[in-house]
Design a protein around this motif. Structure first.
Motif, mmCIF file in Angstrom:
data_model
loop_
_atom_site.group_PDB
_atom_site.id
_atom_site.type_symbol
_atom_site.label_atom_id
_atom_site.label_comp_id
_atom_site.label_asym_id
_atom_site.label_seq_id
_atom_site.Cartn_x
_atom_site.Cartn_y
_atom_site.Cartn_z
ATOM 1 N N LYS A 124 0.697 -1.497 0.169
ATOM 2 C CA LYS A 124 -0.023 0.025 -0.182
ATOM 3 C C LYS A 124 0.858 1.158 -0.129
ATOM 4 O O LYS A 124 0.546 2.293 -0.726
ATOM 5 N N LYS A 129 -2.839 0.162 -5.342
ATOM 6 C CA LYS A 129 -4.490 0.122 -4.754
ATOM 7 C C LYS A 129 -4.814 -1.310 -4.335
ATOM 8 O O LYS A 129 -4.620 -2.180 -5.086
ATOM 9 N N THR A 130 -5.785 -1.094 -3.411
ATOM 10 C CA THR A 130 -6.419 -2.506 -2.941
ATOM 11 C C THR A 130 -7.727 -2.352 -2.534
ATOM 12 O O THR A 130 -8.533 -1.199 -2.693
ATOM 13 N N LEU A 197 -15.158 -5.321 -5.681
ATOM 14 C CA LEU A 197 -14.657 -4.293 -6.940
ATOM 15 C C LEU A 197 -15.425 -4.716 -8.236
ATOM 16 O O LEU A 197 -15.173 -5.751 -8.606
ATOM 17 N N HIS A 283 -6.320 -2.638 -9.184
ATOM 18 C CA HIS A 283 -6.367 -2.886 -7.577
ATOM 19 C C HIS A 283 -6.056 -4.150 -7.332
ATOM 20 O O HIS A 283 -6.591 -5.406 -7.959
#
Length: 324
Positions: A124, A129-130, A197, A283
């Motif tokens: 991170k 991105k996660t 997502l 992500h």
């Protein structure tokens, strides 16, 4: 001629897939350069399995086998164990102590990447991105409302340390949440709960090929199921499109992120990372350091698209390990 021990099997739910991967490696090794040996690693036994399926025990003191009175030592190990103990650092540390080179990453990198929560936390700060996430350990109090307030619905409940989508559930309603947690705890005593997502899933292989960190052609995952679960991965319930149907600009962005993750983590050998693209931003979900190596697995597909055959892919891994 170098003696190559191909370790396969393991202690997890993924052992059957690992046996398939290991046999593909065994059948595609250049026998003009290497003597391959199939080594089955199970909790109850470590054995060398010969061409007639006869078994010979492995001496764990020095990782040798004795066949008809002749002791065989190994120059290098090809690691084809998905899950524990091959993908979580245990075998890597063992071979490090014995000073036997092996094809996968080092023990710390294996342990780190096998732990989804820890790996994503390390990456991170580097701008990778996660999904929004929440962590639970076995025995923790479960406040369903506060968890769902953070991650929302739908969400994913995953074992923190397992592969091949074992124990993963997509939760669409509050009523499905606790059963999903019980299911995940069957695989691991740590859980990661992630927000859904909504985007395109891609899988990105990164390897060291002939001394250079190389990003292989990207694969787009189109699952017939709700997500890329076990059935989608292994029972034909998905389309894997290589190269992915994405713009050149997005391709470069994903390649940059995948290569950065590989280099930040000081990886070696194979890796295959999973990403969801949301609003043209990748992500990261996870990184596999012993990805499937069957002829239909994603990383071999990507290598083939890049013009690298299975014998070339495996020989490269062995040669790099021998240079360590």
């Amino acid at each position: 001629m170098k003696n190559v021990a191909i370790i396969m099997g393991g202690y997890s739910s993924e052992y059957k897939i690992s046996l398939t991967s290991g046999n593909v490696v065994f059948n595609n090794i250049n026998r003009a350069k290497f003597n391959p040996y199939r080594i089955h690693i199970f909790k109850e036994k470590w054995v060398y399995v010969d061409e007639n399926d006869a078994e010979f025990p492995v001496d764990k003191n020095d990782f040798s086998v004795t066949v008809n009175g002749t002791k065989i030592n190994f120059d290098v190990v090809f690691n084809a164990i998905h899950g524990t103990p091959g993908e979580d650092g245990l075998m890597q540390a063992y071979f490090e102590l014995l000073n036997i080179p092996q094809t996968s990453c080092d023990y710390y990198q294996a342990a780190l990447t096998f732990n989804k929560r820890d790996m994503l936390s390390v990456l991170k700060p580097y701008g990778i991105k996660t999904a929004e996430s929440y962590y639970l350990n076995l025995g923790d109090e479960i406040n369903v409302d506060s968890i769902l307030a953070k991650v929302g619905l739908p969400c994913f409940v995953k074992p923190n340390k397992s592969g091949s989508s074992f124990g993963i559930s997509k939760v669409k309603t509050k009523e499905e949440f606790l059963p999903a947690i019980e299911n995940a705890y069957k695989e691991d005593d740590e859980i990661i709960i992630e927000s859904f997502l909504d985007g395109t899933e891609v899988s990105v292989g990164v390897i060291n090929y002939k001394g250079n960190v190389t990003v292989l052609p990207i694969t787009e995952i189109v699952s017939e199921n709700d997500f890329f679960d076990y059935e989608a991965k292994y029972l034909g319930k998905s389309k894997e499109i290589t190269p992915a149907r994405i713009s050149d600009e997005l391709k470069v962005k994903i390649e940059t992120v995948a290569k950065r993750a590989y280099e930040v983590l000081k990886m070696k050998g194979f890796s295959r990372s999973e990403f969801i693209i949301v609003n043209d931003e990748p992500h990261m979900l996870e990184m596999n350091t012993i990805p499937g190596l069957t002829t239909e697995s994603i990383l071999p597909q990507q290598a083939r698209e890049a013009g690298i055959s299975l014998p070339e892919l495996f020989e490269n891994a062995i040669e790099l390990a021998l240079k360590k």
